[in-house]
Write a protein that holds these residues in place. Structure first.
Motif, mmCIF file in Angstrom:
data_model
loop_
_atom_site.group_PDB
_atom_site.id
_atom_site.type_symbol
_atom_site.label_atom_id
_atom_site.label_comp_id
_atom_site.label_asym_id
_atom_site.label_seq_id
_atom_site.Cartn_x
_atom_site.Cartn_y
_atom_site.Cartn_z
ATOM 1 N N ALA A 252 0.942 -1.260 0.080
ATOM 2 C CA ALA A 252 -0.167 0.066 -0.081
ATOM 3 C C ALA A 252 0.898 1.372 -0.096
ATOM 4 O O ALA A 252 0.485 2.393 -0.822
ATOM 5 C CB ALA A 252 -0.887 -0.119 0.987
ATOM 6 N N SER A 253 1.775 1.064 0.861
ATOM 7 C CA SER A 253 2.916 2.456 0.914
ATOM 8 C C SER A 253 3.582 2.635 -0.495
ATOM 9 O O SER A 253 3.703 3.584 -0.981
ATOM 10 C CB SER A 253 4.066 2.313 1.786
ATOM 11 O OG SER A 253 3.336 2.275 3.041
ATOM 12 N N LEU A 254 3.877 1.540 -1.169
ATOM 13 C CA LEU A 254 4.544 1.643 -2.654
ATOM 14 C C LEU A 254 3.627 2.077 -3.416
ATOM 15 O O LEU A 254 3.992 3.039 -4.348
ATOM 16 C CB LEU A 254 4.961 0.140 -2.889
ATOM 17 C CG LEU A 254 6.293 -0.242 -2.030
ATOM 18 C CD1 LEU A 254 6.459 -1.803 -2.589
ATOM 19 C CD2 LEU A 254 7.541 0.440 -2.382
ATOM 20 N N ILE A 255 2.613 1.658 -3.623
ATOM 21 C CA ILE A 255 1.281 2.372 -4.354
ATOM 22 C C ILE A 255 1.220 3.778 -4.030
ATOM 23 O O ILE A 255 1.207 4.646 -5.324
ATOM 24 C CB ILE A 255 0.042 1.573 -4.335
ATOM 25 C CG1 ILE A 255 0.189 0.369 -4.779
ATOM 26 C CG2 ILE A 255 -1.300 2.287 -4.728
ATOM 27 C CD1 ILE A 255 -1.061 -0.864 -4.350
ATOM 28 N N ALA A 256 1.243 4.156 -2.921
ATOM 29 C CA ALA A 256 0.763 5.756 -2.605
ATOM 30 C C ALA A 256 2.149 6.430 -3.244
ATOM 31 O O ALA A 256 1.958 7.694 -3.390
ATOM 32 C CB ALA A 256 1.037 5.779 -1.095
ATOM 33 N N VAL A 283 3.201 -17.077 -3.527
ATOM 34 C CA VAL A 283 2.599 -17.074 -2.302
ATOM 35 C C VAL A 283 1.083 -16.822 -2.614
ATOM 36 O O VAL A 283 0.430 -16.414 -3.398
ATOM 37 C CB VAL A 283 2.791 -15.543 -1.572
ATOM 38 C CG1 VAL A 283 2.272 -15.243 -0.280
ATOM 39 C CG2 VAL A 283 4.272 -15.164 -1.736
ATOM 40 N N GLU A 284 0.463 -17.600 -1.540
ATOM 41 C CA GLU A 284 -1.243 -17.503 -1.698
ATOM 42 C C GLU A 284 -1.652 -16.156 -0.687
ATOM 43 O O GLU A 284 -1.806 -16.295 0.264
ATOM 44 C CB GLU A 284 -1.819 -18.897 -0.857
ATOM 45 C CG GLU A 284 -1.781 -19.904 -1.676
ATOM 46 C CD GLU A 284 -2.349 -20.046 -2.913
ATOM 47 O OE1 GLU A 284 -3.311 -19.210 -3.012
ATOM 48 O OE2 GLU A 284 -1.814 -20.412 -4.120
ATOM 49 N N LEU A 285 -1.857 -14.973 -1.509
ATOM 50 C CA LEU A 285 -2.046 -13.840 -0.979
ATOM 51 C C LEU A 285 -3.639 -13.624 -1.069
ATOM 52 O O LEU A 285 -4.197 -14.258 -1.933
ATOM 53 C CB LEU A 285 -1.462 -12.786 -1.834
ATOM 54 C CG LEU A 285 -0.024 -12.593 -1.933
ATOM 55 C CD1 LEU A 285 0.398 -11.453 -2.901
ATOM 56 C CD2 LEU A 285 0.686 -12.205 -0.682
ATOM 57 N N GLY A 286 -4.143 -12.762 -0.088
ATOM 58 C CA GLY A 286 -5.579 -12.411 -0.070
ATOM 59 C C GLY A 286 -5.959 -11.627 -1.486
ATOM 60 O O GLY A 286 -5.037 -11.107 -2.013
ATOM 61 N N ALA A 287 -7.245 -11.438 -1.625
ATOM 62 C CA ALA A 287 -7.521 -10.713 -2.965
ATOM 63 C C ALA A 287 -6.999 -9.335 -2.771
ATOM 64 O O ALA A 287 -6.550 -8.774 -3.538
ATOM 65 C CB ALA A 287 -9.047 -10.527 -3.119
ATOM 66 N N ALA A 288 -7.067 -8.449 -1.669
ATOM 67 C CA ALA A 288 -6.785 -7.153 -1.823
ATOM 68 C C ALA A 288 -5.224 -7.007 -1.650
ATOM 69 O O ALA A 288 -4.814 -6.151 -2.562
ATOM 70 C CB ALA A 288 -7.027 -6.585 -0.120
ATOM 71 N N ALA A 289 -4.464 -8.095 -1.347
ATOM 72 C CA ALA A 289 -3.248 -7.906 -1.569
ATOM 73 C C ALA A 289 -2.755 -8.288 -2.959
ATOM 74 O O ALA A 289 -1.823 -7.595 -3.625
ATOM 75 C CB ALA A 289 -2.336 -9.133 -0.587
ATOM 76 N N VAL A 290 -3.352 -9.343 -3.736
ATOM 77 C CA VAL A 290 -3.066 -9.455 -5.226
ATOM 78 C C VAL A 290 -3.521 -8.258 -5.990
ATOM 79 O O VAL A 290 -2.627 -7.849 -7.117
ATOM 80 C CB VAL A 290 -4.186 -10.534 -5.581
ATOM 81 C CG1 VAL A 290 -3.865 -10.842 -7.094
ATOM 82 C CG2 VAL A 290 -3.497 -11.910 -5.045
ATOM 83 N N GLU A 291 -4.591 -7.534 -5.850
ATOM 84 C CA GLU A 291 -4.747 -6.128 -6.397
ATOM 85 C C GLU A 291 -3.695 -5.430 -6.166
ATOM 86 O O GLU A 291 -3.359 -4.516 -7.376
ATOM 87 C CB GLU A 291 -6.322 -5.608 -5.561
ATOM 88 C CG GLU A 291 -7.433 -6.501 -5.986
ATOM 89 C CD GLU A 291 -8.730 -6.040 -5.158
ATOM 90 O OE1 GLU A 291 -9.624 -6.691 -5.293
ATOM 91 O OE2 GLU A 291 -8.452 -4.963 -4.364
ATOM 92 N N ALA A 331 -8.723 -6.739 -9.829
ATOM 93 C CA ALA A 331 -7.400 -7.485 -10.157
ATOM 94 C C ALA A 331 -7.540 -7.859 -11.570
ATOM 95 O O ALA A 331 -6.370 -7.728 -12.175
ATOM 96 C CB ALA A 331 -7.181 -8.971 -9.374
ATOM 97 N N THR A 332 -8.596 -8.374 -12.143
ATOM 98 C CA THR A 332 -8.706 -8.567 -13.446
ATOM 99 C C THR A 332 -8.320 -7.310 -14.198
ATOM 100 O O THR A 332 -7.747 -7.321 -15.211
ATOM 101 C CB THR A 332 -10.093 -9.023 -13.891
ATOM 102 O OG1 THR A 332 -10.158 -10.486 -13.206
ATOM 103 C CG2 THR A 332 -10.285 -9.250 -15.289
#
Length: 408
Positions: A252-256, A283-291, A331-332
């Motif tokens: 999230a910080s990198l996106i910011a 890694v099996e990431l959650g949806a928010a992390a994959v996005e 994500a898509t």
């Protein structure tokens, strides 16, 4: 977790409990993954022949662990406070805030406020409205004692960052707080970087959150990204072996900070594409992390250097494609935008080959038949035009079982 004491039920802060036993930790120790466990619990796990981190199931590079003295101190103070009173009145809170100015009372007062904040959302909001507290936290981050706070007492600095991160959401004058954090010679960034480098998992999470908060406009984004070491440490925090919450906060910080072109170029030059590819593939990431990962890959694909890195890594293209229709509509869209940029807008041959080899045309056709957004549908149409033009080279790899839905 609820802990019984006489006739009372006491809520134990979650980060005081061992992820294995779910009991209050007596001797917290941290593995190389950054996750903290009670010493006896993790020792039993390792003695049983396991070589993974129980919380993340990541393979351990080393089975050594180190005492988490910051957490040990917090647990001790919290436990001691139960013998007296865990509830602070507004007047007691104000008194505790005023004691932050007294050097000998500073650490204990900060710990009391941190525990008070973790007790409830209402308490966080109450503290966020206290201007003297915010000003004092900023002074600590600015190293007003000649830098001694940051360099000689990292544990104290971790508590400052933890408390600030807890009350950020309730601050009303957010612009004023950002300006205060960045005033002068930007020493607050030095402090936040130090926590990222030397802090525990919880404080690194908090530091990432504060950095995300600071990076609100173009100027502040550039200031954060140009601080030597910050981007590098955020990328390290987003590594697959780390705690998922820390990974997502770092992303999230990198996106910011990634919006300005110069920041995107810095991310690419520091190996962000390889790091993001690992996250998608390993890694099996959650949806928010994959996005978030895909959003960063999309940002990298908007630069020539980023496209070069992505296209030279066929596994990265395949990993992006693999998330289409499998995670979320957000994500898509990020994934398709990246593929559209590589294959249609810039016609990269390596990217086209990678998409073809991963049977990407099937995904594109299926996506067009789904309930996708008009923007995604148009990008898919553009991609199909490219594949039609290159049909002699690409359709030999295409799954013929689905040719009945080809639109040409």
């Amino acid at each position: 977790m609820v802990r019984a004491r006489d006739d009372l039920c006491i809520n134990v802060p979650t980060f005081f409990t061992c992820p294995i036993s779910l009991d209050l930790m007596k001797s917290p120790v941290s593995l190389c993954t950054g996750i903290t466990y009670d010493r006896s619990s993790i020792q039993r796990w390792l003695d049983a022949g396991n070589n993974t981190c129980p919380a993340t199931m990541q393979l351990l590079k080393t089975k050594d662990f180190v005492p988490n003295r910051t957490l040990q101190s917090l647990i001790q103070i919290w436990s001691d406070s139960l013998r007296h009173s865990t509830i602070l009145s507004p007047d007691q809170v104000l008194l505790t805030v005023s004691q932050l100015e007294t050097h000998s009372l500073r650490s204990a007062s900060l710990t009391k406020l941190l525990l008070f904040a973790t007790d409830s959302h209402h308490n966080k909001l109450f503290l966020s409205k206290l201007e003297p507290l915010l000003n004092q936290l900023i002074r600590f981050l600015h190293n007003v004692d000649g830098g001694l706070i940051a360099r000689a007492n990292i544990q104290f600095l971790e508590q400052v960052v933890l408390l600030l991160a807890l009350i950020l959401d309730g601050v009303e004058d957010r612009d004023g707080l950002r300006n205060s954090l960045l005033k002068g010679n930007k020493q607050s960034l030095d402090s936040l970087l130090l926590v990222l480098q030397r802090g525990g998992c919880d404080s690194r999470f908090a530091s990432s959150r504060v950095l995300q908060f600071i990076a609100a406009d173009a100027e502040s984004k550039i200031l954060v990204a140009e601080k030597e070491g910050v981007v590098e440490e955020l990328l390290k925090s987003a590594a697959p072996e780390n705690d998922p919450a820390l990974v997502e906060a770092a992303l999230a910080s990198l996106i910011a900070i990634s919006a300005p072109k110069r920041n995107k170029l810095k991310l690419v030059s520091l190996g962000a594409v390889r790091a993001l590819s690992r996250l998608l593939a390993e890694v099996e990431l959650g949806a928010a992390a994959v996005e978030k990962v895909l959003k960063l890959v999309e940002a990298a694909s908007s630069t020539r250097e980023g496209r070069k890195e992505i296209c030279e890594d066929a596994a990265c293209v395949a990993a992006v494609l693999s998330k289409v229709l499998k995670v979320s509509s957000v994500a898509t869209e990020h994934a398709v935008t990246t593929l559209w940029s590589l294959c249609y807008l810039f016609r990269d041959r390596k990217a086209l080959e990678a998409v073809t080899q991963a049977n990407g045309l099937t995904k594109i056709l299926l996506l067009m038949q789904s309930n996708c957004t008009p923007q995604v549908r148009q990008m898919c149409t553009d991609l199909l035009k490219i594949f039609r033009v290159n049909s002699k080279s690409c359709l030999t790899c295409y799954d013929t079982k689905t040719t009945h839905i080809m639109p040409f």
